[in-house]
Design a protein around this motif. Structure first.
Motif, PDB file in Angstrom:
ATOM      1  N   MET A   1      42.842  44.439  43.503  1.00  0.00           N
ATOM      2  CA  MET A   1      42.183  43.241  43.004  1.00  0.00           C
ATOM      3  C   MET A   1      43.114  42.516  42.054  1.00  0.00           C
ATOM      4  O   MET A   1      43.745  43.142  41.211  1.00  0.00           O
ATOM      5  CB  MET A   1      40.897  43.621  42.267  1.00  0.00           C
ATOM      6  CG  MET A   1      39.763  43.991  43.199  1.00  0.00           C
ATOM      7  SD  MET A   1      38.214  44.370  42.365  1.00  0.00           S
ATOM      8  CE  MET A   1      37.950  42.966  41.341  1.00  0.00           C
ATOM      9  N   LYS A   2      43.121  41.227  42.171  1.00  0.00           N
ATOM     10  CA  LYS A   2      43.951  40.420  41.280  1.00  0.00           C
ATOM     11  C   LYS A   2      43.142  39.839  40.133  1.00  0.00           C
ATOM     12  O   LYS A   2      43.690  39.508  39.093  1.00  0.00           O
ATOM     13  CB  LYS A   2      44.614  39.298  42.073  1.00  0.00           C
ATOM     14  CG  LYS A   2      45.615  39.812  43.080  1.00  0.00           C
ATOM     15  CD  LYS A   2      46.256  38.695  43.841  1.00  0.00           C
ATOM     16  CE  LYS A   2      47.240  39.299  44.827  1.00  0.00           C
ATOM     17  NZ  LYS A   2      47.844  38.323  45.697  1.00  0.00           N
ATOM     18  N   ASP A   3      41.843  39.704  40.328  1.00  0.00           N
ATOM     19  CA  ASP A   3      40.985  39.086  39.325  1.00  0.00           C
ATOM     20  C   ASP A   3      39.701  39.911  39.209  1.00  0.00           C
ATOM     21  O   ASP A   3      38.926  39.989  40.158  1.00  0.00           O
ATOM     22  CB  ASP A   3      40.666  37.647  39.746  1.00  0.00           C
ATOM     23  CG  ASP A   3      39.806  36.904  38.736  1.00  0.00           C
ATOM     24  OD1 ASP A   3      39.344  37.522  37.752  1.00  0.00           O
ATOM     25  OD2 ASP A   3      39.604  35.692  38.933  1.00  0.00           O
ATOM     26  N   PHE A   4      39.499  40.526  38.056  1.00  0.00           N
ATOM     27  CA  PHE A   4      38.339  41.391  37.849  1.00  0.00           C
ATOM     28  C   PHE A   4      37.040  40.612  37.601  1.00  0.00           C
ATOM     29  O   PHE A   4      36.015  41.207  37.318  1.00  0.00           O
ATOM     30  CB  PHE A   4      38.578  42.360  36.687  1.00  0.00           C
ATOM     31  CG  PHE A   4      39.457  43.520  37.061  1.00  0.00           C
ATOM     32  CD1 PHE A   4      38.923  44.642  37.665  1.00  0.00           C
ATOM     33  CD2 PHE A   4      40.812  43.472  36.805  1.00  0.00           C
ATOM     34  CE1 PHE A   4      39.733  45.712  38.011  1.00  0.00           C
ATOM     35  CE2 PHE A   4      41.634  44.540  37.145  1.00  0.00           C
ATOM     36  CZ  PHE A   4      41.091  45.668  37.746  1.00  0.00           C
ATOM     37  N   THR A   5      37.093  39.301  37.720  1.00  0.00           N
ATOM     38  CA  THR A   5      35.857  38.519  37.613  1.00  0.00           C
ATOM     39  C   THR A   5      35.357  38.068  38.976  1.00  0.00           C
ATOM     40  O   THR A   5      34.283  37.490  39.078  1.00  0.00           O
ATOM     41  CB  THR A   5      36.043  37.274  36.705  1.00  0.00           C
ATOM     42  OG1 THR A   5      37.047  36.433  37.262  1.00  0.00           O
ATOM     43  CG2 THR A   5      36.410  37.672  35.284  1.00  0.00           C
ATOM     44  N   VAL A   6      36.140  38.331  40.025  1.00  0.00           N
ATOM     45  CA  VAL A   6      35.768  37.914  41.377  1.00  0.00           C
ATOM     46  C   VAL A   6      35.801  39.128  42.294  1.00  0.00           C
ATOM     47  O   VAL A   6      36.850  39.759  42.464  1.00  0.00           O
ATOM     48  CB  VAL A   6      36.732  36.820  41.906  1.00  0.00           C
ATOM     49  CG1 VAL A   6      36.370  36.427  43.315  1.00  0.00           C
ATOM     50  CG2 VAL A   6      36.743  35.615  40.987  1.00  0.00           C
ATOM     51  N   TYR A   7      34.661  39.444  42.878  1.00  0.00           N
ATOM     52  CA  TYR A   7      34.545  40.560  43.812  1.00  0.00           C
ATOM     53  C   TYR A   7      34.287  40.005  45.201  1.00  0.00           C
ATOM     54  O   TYR A   7      33.221  39.446  45.469  1.00  0.00           O
ATOM     55  CB  TYR A   7      33.418  41.505  43.390  1.00  0.00           C
ATOM     56  CG  TYR A   7      33.786  42.344  42.193  1.00  0.00           C
ATOM     57  CD1 TYR A   7      34.197  43.663  42.347  1.00  0.00           C
ATOM     58  CD2 TYR A   7      33.757  41.811  40.908  1.00  0.00           C
ATOM     59  CE1 TYR A   7      34.556  44.434  41.258  1.00  0.00           C
ATOM     60  CE2 TYR A   7      34.124  42.567  39.816  1.00  0.00           C
ATOM     61  CZ  TYR A   7      34.524  43.879  39.990  1.00  0.00           C
ATOM     62  OH  TYR A   7      34.893  44.628  38.911  1.00  0.00           O
ATOM     63  N   SER A   8      35.256  40.162  46.077  1.00  0.00           N
ATOM     64  CA  SER A   8      35.120  39.662  47.445  1.00  0.00           C
ATOM     65  C   SER A   8      34.095  40.507  48.201  1.00  0.00           C
ATOM     66  O   SER A   8      33.766  41.627  47.807  1.00  0.00           O
ATOM     67  CB  SER A   8      36.474  39.727  48.159  1.00  0.00           C
ATOM     68  OG  SER A   8      36.840  41.080  48.364  1.00  0.00           O
ATOM     69  N   GLU A   9      33.629  39.974  49.322  1.00  0.00           N
ATOM     70  CA  GLU A   9      32.695  40.720  50.173  1.00  0.00           C
ATOM     71  C   GLU A   9      33.318  42.037  50.633  1.00  0.00           C
ATOM     72  O   GLU A   9      32.636  43.054  50.740  1.00  0.00           O
ATOM     73  CB  GLU A   9      32.265  39.866  51.376  1.00  0.00           C
ATOM     74  CG  GLU A   9      31.333  38.729  51.010  1.00  0.00           C
ATOM     75  CD  GLU A   9      30.037  39.216  50.365  1.00  0.00           C
ATOM     76  OE1 GLU A   9      29.460  40.222  50.834  1.00  0.00           O
ATOM     77  OE2 GLU A   9      29.611  38.585  49.376  1.00  0.00           O
ATOM     78  N   GLU A  10      34.623  42.001  50.894  1.00  0.00           N
ATOM     79  CA  GLU A  10      35.336  43.210  51.330  1.00  0.00           C
ATOM     80  C   GLU A  10      35.288  44.294  50.250  1.00  0.00           C
ATOM     81  O   GLU A  10      35.024  45.464  50.536  1.00  0.00           O
ATOM     82  CB  GLU A  10      36.793  42.851  51.662  1.00  0.00           C
ATOM     83  CG  GLU A  10      37.625  44.032  52.106  1.00  0.00           C
ATOM     84  CD  GLU A  10      39.088  43.666  52.299  1.00  0.00           C
ATOM     85  OE1 GLU A  10      39.894  44.598  52.437  1.00  0.00           O
ATOM     86  OE2 GLU A  10      39.425  42.461  52.308  1.00  0.00           O
ATOM     87  N   VAL A  11      35.530  43.906  49.000  1.00  0.00           N
ATOM     88  CA  VAL A  11      35.504  44.863  47.891  1.00  0.00           C
ATOM     89  C   VAL A  11      34.080  45.386  47.676  1.00  0.00           C
ATOM     90  O   VAL A  11      33.860  46.589  47.507  1.00  0.00           O
ATOM     91  CB  VAL A  11      36.064  44.227  46.592  1.00  0.00           C
ATOM     92  CG1 VAL A  11      35.815  45.121  45.393  1.00  0.00           C
ATOM     93  CG2 VAL A  11      37.549  43.929  46.754  1.00  0.00           C
ATOM     94  N   ILE A  12      33.111  44.500  47.716  1.00  0.00           N
ATOM     95  CA  ILE A  12      31.714  44.905  47.525  1.00  0.00           C
ATOM     96  C   ILE A  12      31.300  45.881  48.628  1.00  0.00           C
ATOM     97  O   ILE A  12      30.631  46.881  48.363  1.00  0.00           O
ATOM     98  CB  ILE A  12      30.788  43.670  47.483  1.00  0.00           C
ATOM     99  CG1 ILE A  12      31.072  42.851  46.219  1.00  0.00           C
ATOM    100  CG2 ILE A  12      29.322  44.090  47.539  1.00  0.00           C
ATOM    101  CD1 ILE A  12      30.401  41.494  46.194  1.00  0.00           C
TER     102      ILE A  12
END
Length: 192
Positions: A1-12
């Motif tokens: 992850m490059k930004d811990f404020t944005v969680y992509s659908e893939e990460v979720i």
């Protein structure tokens, strides 16, 4: 992850089905983005998954012994960082009660407030004499065991201070070591 404020659908999707989280990302200076924004983004991202699972999700937030939840209290030293960490504690506890529409009431928040976290005995930077005598301390193994025990078993206490971390960690390590000899030494005797 490059930004811990944005969680992509893939990460979720990769986090789907998780039972717990031990959040141990923080700073000594208490930066708002790292202490509050990042963990809240995580909570908001995974909460819908928790609601779908319909089983308890335990979130353990690592703070610090001197974190101050009372934002109006006069603090003589390190006031900015202590207030930010205290506010983070409040936000994480608040998420359990006020975020119910997101997580369906299945979220359980816990806060650990260790004092001086000590490395394993003999490692570089071992200042256990300072921690034990002046400010209280917890060995890194004890802290890790205490946090794992909380996510595994829960806790009646929502906030675990340094003494609770030491005692719970030692008890967990002792349970795991029964009948197995590996040279484990009980370390810090300071329970502040």
């Amino acid at each position: 992850m490059k930004d811990f404020t944005v969680y992509s659908e893939e990460v979720i999707k990769k986090m789907e089905g998780a039972d717990a989280c031990i959040w141990a990302l923080g700073t000594t200076e208490g930066r708002q983005d790292i202490e509050i924004d990042y963990p809240l983004a995580f909570c908001n991202a995974i909460a819908p998954s928790v609601a779908r699972q319909k089983k308890p999700f335990r979130y353990v937030h690592t703070s610090g012994r001197l974190a101050e939840q009372d934002q109006e209290r006069c603090l003589l030293f390190l006031s900015g960082g202590r207030r930010i960490k205290g506010k983070a504690e409040l936000e994480m506890m608040d998420f359990e009660t006020n975020g119910e529409f997101l997580h369906g009431g299945h979220w359980q928040s816990f806060i650990v407030k260790p004092s001086m976290v000590l490395p394993k005995k003999g490692e570089k930077g071992d200042l256990r004499w300072l921690g034990s005598v002046f400010i209280g301390s917890v060995d890194v193994d004890e802290l890790a065991a205490a946090m794992i025990d909380v996510v595994s078993s829960g806790s009646e206490e929502k906030i675990l201070g340094n003494a609770e971390c030491v005692m719970r960690g030692r008890a967990a390590l002792d349970r795991d070591l029964e009948g197995w000899e590996r040279g484990y030494e009980k370390a810090s005797w300071s329970l502040w």
